[in-house]
Design a protein around this motif. Structure first.
Motif, PDB file in Angstrom:
ATOM      1  N   HIS A 125       0.828  -1.203   0.000  1.00 54.77           N
ATOM      2  CA  HIS A 125       0.000   0.000   0.000  1.00 54.77           C
ATOM      3  C   HIS A 125       0.864   1.256   0.000  1.00 54.77           C
ATOM      4  N   VAL A 126       0.228   2.388  -0.275  1.00 56.87           N
ATOM      5  CA  VAL A 126       0.948   3.660  -0.289  1.00 56.87           C
ATOM      6  C   VAL A 126       1.496   3.950   1.103  1.00 56.87           C
ATOM      7  N   GLU A 127       2.727   4.472   1.154  1.00 64.18           N
ATOM      8  CA  GLU A 127       3.347   4.826   2.429  1.00 64.18           C
ATOM      9  C   GLU A 127       2.410   5.728   3.225  1.00 64.18           C
ATOM     10  N   PRO A 128       2.083   5.357   4.483  1.00 67.56           N
ATOM     11  CA  PRO A 128       1.120   6.121   5.284  1.00 67.56           C
ATOM     12  C   PRO A 128       1.419   7.612   5.374  1.00 67.56           C
ATOM     13  N   TYR A 129       2.673   7.965   5.632  1.00 66.15           N
ATOM     14  CA  TYR A 129       2.999   9.387   5.761  1.00 66.15           C
ATOM     15  C   TYR A 129       2.719  10.130   4.458  1.00 66.15           C
ATOM     16  N   MET A 130       3.057   9.485   3.348  1.00 69.57           N
ATOM     17  CA  MET A 130       2.856  10.131   2.055  1.00 69.57           C
ATOM     18  C   MET A 130       1.378  10.318   1.756  1.00 69.57           C
ATOM     19  N   VAL A 131       0.566   9.303   2.010  1.00 69.53           N
ATOM     20  CA  VAL A 131      -0.854   9.434   1.703  1.00 69.53           C
ATOM     21  C   VAL A 131      -1.505  10.463   2.620  1.00 69.53           C
ATOM     22  N   ASN A 132      -1.016  10.600   3.845  1.00 67.53           N
ATOM     23  CA  ASN A 132      -1.508  11.655   4.736  1.00 67.53           C
ATOM     24  C   ASN A 132      -1.232  13.029   4.140  1.00 67.53           C
ATOM     25  N   ARG A 133      -0.017  13.208   3.590  1.00 64.16           N
ATOM     26  CA  ARG A 133       0.333  14.490   2.968  1.00 64.16           C
ATOM     27  C   ARG A 133      -0.535  14.762   1.721  1.00 64.16           C
ATOM     28  N   ILE A 134      -0.841  13.719   0.987  1.00 60.05           N
ATOM     29  CA  ILE A 134      -1.685  13.893  -0.196  1.00 60.05           C
ATOM     30  C   ILE A 134      -3.075  14.383   0.206  1.00 60.05           C
ATOM     31  N   LEU A 135      -3.628  13.769   1.243  1.00 64.78           N
ATOM     32  CA  LEU A 135      -4.953  14.177   1.714  1.00 64.78           C
ATOM     33  C   LEU A 135      -4.954  15.620   2.198  1.00 64.78           C
ATOM     34  N   LEU A 136      -3.909  16.005   2.928  1.00 69.55           N
ATOM     35  CA  LEU A 136      -3.806  17.391   3.398  1.00 69.55           C
ATOM     36  C   LEU A 136      -3.695  18.354   2.226  1.00 69.55           C
ATOM     37  N   PRO A 199      14.327  10.726  -5.688  1.00 68.69           N
ATOM     38  CA  PRO A 199      15.011  11.647  -6.603  1.00 68.69           C
ATOM     39  C   PRO A 199      14.651  13.105  -6.325  1.00 68.69           C
ATOM     40  N   LYS A 200      15.639  13.985  -6.471  1.00 67.22           N
ATOM     41  CA  LYS A 200      15.445  15.403  -6.151  1.00 67.22           C
ATOM     42  C   LYS A 200      15.453  16.302  -7.391  1.00 67.22           C
ATOM     43  N   GLU A 201      15.628  15.717  -8.569  1.00 71.55           N
ATOM     44  CA  GLU A 201      15.659  16.535  -9.776  1.00 71.55           C
ATOM     45  C   GLU A 201      14.341  17.297  -9.947  1.00 71.55           C
ATOM     46  N   GLU A 202      14.414  18.422 -10.658  1.00 75.14           N
ATOM     47  CA  GLU A 202      13.234  19.270 -10.804  1.00 75.14           C
ATOM     48  C   GLU A 202      12.068  18.557 -11.484  1.00 75.14           C
ATOM     49  N   ASP A 203      12.380  17.629 -12.388  1.00 77.37           N
ATOM     50  CA  ASP A 203      11.295  16.944 -13.090  1.00 77.37           C
ATOM     51  C   ASP A 203      10.869  15.649 -12.390  1.00 77.37           C
ATOM     52  N   SER A 204      11.389  15.404 -11.178  1.00 76.97           N
ATOM     53  CA  SER A 204      11.015  14.212 -10.413  1.00 76.97           C
ATOM     54  C   SER A 204       9.613  14.377  -9.838  1.00 76.97           C
ATOM     55  N   PRO A 205       8.805  13.314  -9.854  1.00 76.82           N
ATOM     56  CA  PRO A 205       7.472  13.406  -9.245  1.00 76.82           C
ATOM     57  C   PRO A 205       7.564  13.800  -7.775  1.00 76.82           C
ATOM     58  N   PHE A 206       6.635  14.615  -7.337  1.00 77.15           N
ATOM     59  CA  PHE A 206       6.613  15.044  -5.944  1.00 77.15           C
ATOM     60  C   PHE A 206       6.221  13.874  -5.039  1.00 77.15           C
ATOM     61  N   PHE A 207       5.317  13.022  -5.536  1.00 79.45           N
ATOM     62  CA  PHE A 207       4.871  11.851  -4.772  1.00 79.45           C
ATOM     63  C   PHE A 207       5.302  10.578  -5.490  1.00 79.45           C
ATOM     64  N   TYR A 208       5.793   9.634  -4.717  1.00 83.94           N
ATOM     65  CA  TYR A 208       6.266   8.362  -5.275  1.00 83.94           C
ATOM     66  C   TYR A 208       5.569   7.178  -4.614  1.00 83.94           C
ATOM     67  N   GLY A 209       5.462   6.103  -5.402  1.00 83.45           N
ATOM     68  CA  GLY A 209       4.964   4.847  -4.867  1.00 83.45           C
ATOM     69  C   GLY A 209       6.126   3.920  -4.565  1.00 83.45           C
ATOM     70  N   ARG A 210       5.867   2.640  -4.606  1.00 85.47           N
ATOM     71  CA  ARG A 210       6.930   1.664  -4.336  1.00 85.47           C
ATOM     72  C   ARG A 210       7.921   1.638  -5.487  1.00 85.47           C
ATOM     73  N   HIS A 211       9.162   1.267  -5.162  1.00 82.99           N
ATOM     74  CA  HIS A 211      10.231   1.116  -6.143  1.00 82.99           C
ATOM     75  C   HIS A 211      10.467   2.405  -6.940  1.00 82.99           C
ATOM     76  N   ASN A 212      10.268   3.538  -6.274  1.00 79.65           N
ATOM     77  CA  ASN A 212      10.507   4.853  -6.898  1.00 79.65           C
ATOM     78  C   ASN A 212       9.697   5.066  -8.179  1.00 79.65           C
ATOM     79  N   LYS A 213       8.489   4.515  -8.211  1.00 74.74           N
ATOM     80  CA  LYS A 213       7.613   4.712  -9.359  1.00 74.74           C
ATOM     81  C   LYS A 213       6.521   5.724  -8.999  1.00 74.74           C
ATOM     82  N   PRO A 214       6.129   6.578  -9.950  1.00 75.38           N
ATOM     83  CA  PRO A 214       5.067   7.559  -9.670  1.00 75.38           C
ATOM     84  C   PRO A 214       3.781   6.866  -9.239  1.00 75.38           C
ATOM     85  N   LEU A 215       3.057   7.493  -8.352  1.00 75.36           N
ATOM     86  CA  LEU A 215       1.777   6.951  -7.900  1.00 75.36           C
ATOM     87  C   LEU A 215       0.737   7.084  -9.007  1.00 75.36           C
ATOM     88  N   ASN A 216      -0.190   6.129  -9.078  1.00 69.90           N
ATOM     89  CA  ASN A 216      -1.299   6.277 -10.015  1.00 69.90           C
ATOM     90  C   ASN A 216      -2.604   6.453  -9.242  1.00 69.90           C
TER      91      ASN A 216
END
Length: 313
Positions: A125-136, A199-216
């Motif tokens: 599942h999505v990392e709890p802290y991250m999903v909390n930030r998404i909801l906020l 990843p910290k590059e400017e074009d890196s997704p702000f939110f990530y899922g598992r294995h450094n893949k963008p969340l869907n």
């Protein structure tokens, strides 16, 4: 001509004139699969069309979306001589009652935000802290989930408290300012994110899922349903649908309107501002989100009562 070929030609045509054409395009592709992708368009019967429109369940709002998609497609096919007439039914069923979005109370929002930290049963599942930030983020800005998940590191300007939303639903970009309170949420999240080596590059997704893949979207929406159940937030008005993640956007709009009434602001003058902030192209689109709650009715009533007293002494 084979139905699949013509449908894809039609989808390409609609996109070539500037439309995203996602929903209608998906329904037309489903129509191809239903009637058989290799079927000649002239051999599709009215009975087959009815089967696609009605499916196996009761009539829902999707019936009318399907109908609109097929209507546009068959008008295209007729204009180009592939068929002589449309097999769509002339009469339409009675529309079902309009969908009523759920407006979360502030207590329910706190329950959801807290449940996000403990909803996870396994690492898939999505990392709890991250999903909390998404909801906020969603509640603090009223963004669409698709907009939030499309954000990159460069889109968050911490120096000016601005989010850049790039060409989303209506091919328009906009700037979304955020509060100092939400800025602290972002700052803490970025610190947390850096510690985990994202990843910290400017074009890196702000939110990530598992294995450094963008969340869907589907992943986050599934996580939200688990969070909602854990928080014990349910509809009690007899509606078929339970509260959705998208209802946070409705809640943002209603709470903003209520707060304007409470502060005695000129709501009519501010509505266009809310419309632009939420990324709508027409003011009428914003009204969809302004579901009348008891709090909103009460504040509107107070405003009207004050108006009457001022006018008539």
């Amino acid at each position: 001509m084979k139905i699949k070929t013509l449908v894809y030609n039609y989808i390409d045509h609609r996109k070539s004139i500037g439309e995203k054409f996602r929903t209608n395009g998906d329904y037309l592709k489903a129509y191809c699969r239903f009637v058989g992708e290799e079927t000649d368009i002239r051999r599709i019967s009215a009975k087959k069309v009815m089967g696609f429109l009605y499916g196996n369940g009761p009539v829902t709002s999707s019936w009318f979306v399907k109908y609109a998609a097929l209507h546009g497609f068959y008008q295209y096919a007729i204009s180009r001589g592939y068929v002589n007439a449309s097999p769509l039914p002339i009469s339409k069923p009675k529309r079902p009652p309009p969908f009523v979005p759920y407006i979360y109370t502030r207590k329910e929002l706190r329950q959801l935000f807290n449940a996000a930290f403990t909803y996870q049963k396994n690492r898939s599942h999505v990392e709890p802290y991250m999903v909390n930030r998404i909801l906020l983020l969603l509640y603090g800005t009223g963004l669409r989930l698709s907009e939030a998940l499309s954000l990159t590191m460069a889109d968050i300007d911490m120096s000016q408290n601005l989010i850049t939303i790039k060409q989303t639903k209506f091919y328009k970009s906009r700037l979304v300012p955020f509060s100092n309170q939400l800025a602290r949420v972002f700052y803490e999240y970025i610190q947390w994110r850096n510690k985990r080596g994202f990843p910290k590059e400017e074009d890196s997704p702000f939110f990530y899922g598992r294995h450094n893949k963008p969340l869907n979207l589907a992943t986050v929406e599934y996580a939200f349903q688990r969070i909602r159940e854990k928080a014990g937030v349910h509809r009690t008005d007899g509606a078929v649908y339970q509260p959705r993640l998208h209802d946070i956007r409705h809640t943002f709009a209603v709470h903003r309107l209520t707060s304007w009434y409470q502060s005695n602001a000129d709501v009519q003058q501010l509505l266009p501002t809310l419309s632009v902030y939420m990324g709508h192209t027409r003011l009428a689109a914003t009204s969809v989100y302004l579901t009348m709650t008891n709090d909103l009715l009460q504040e509107a009533g107070k405003k009207f009562e004050k108006y009457v007293k001022e006018k008539h002494g």
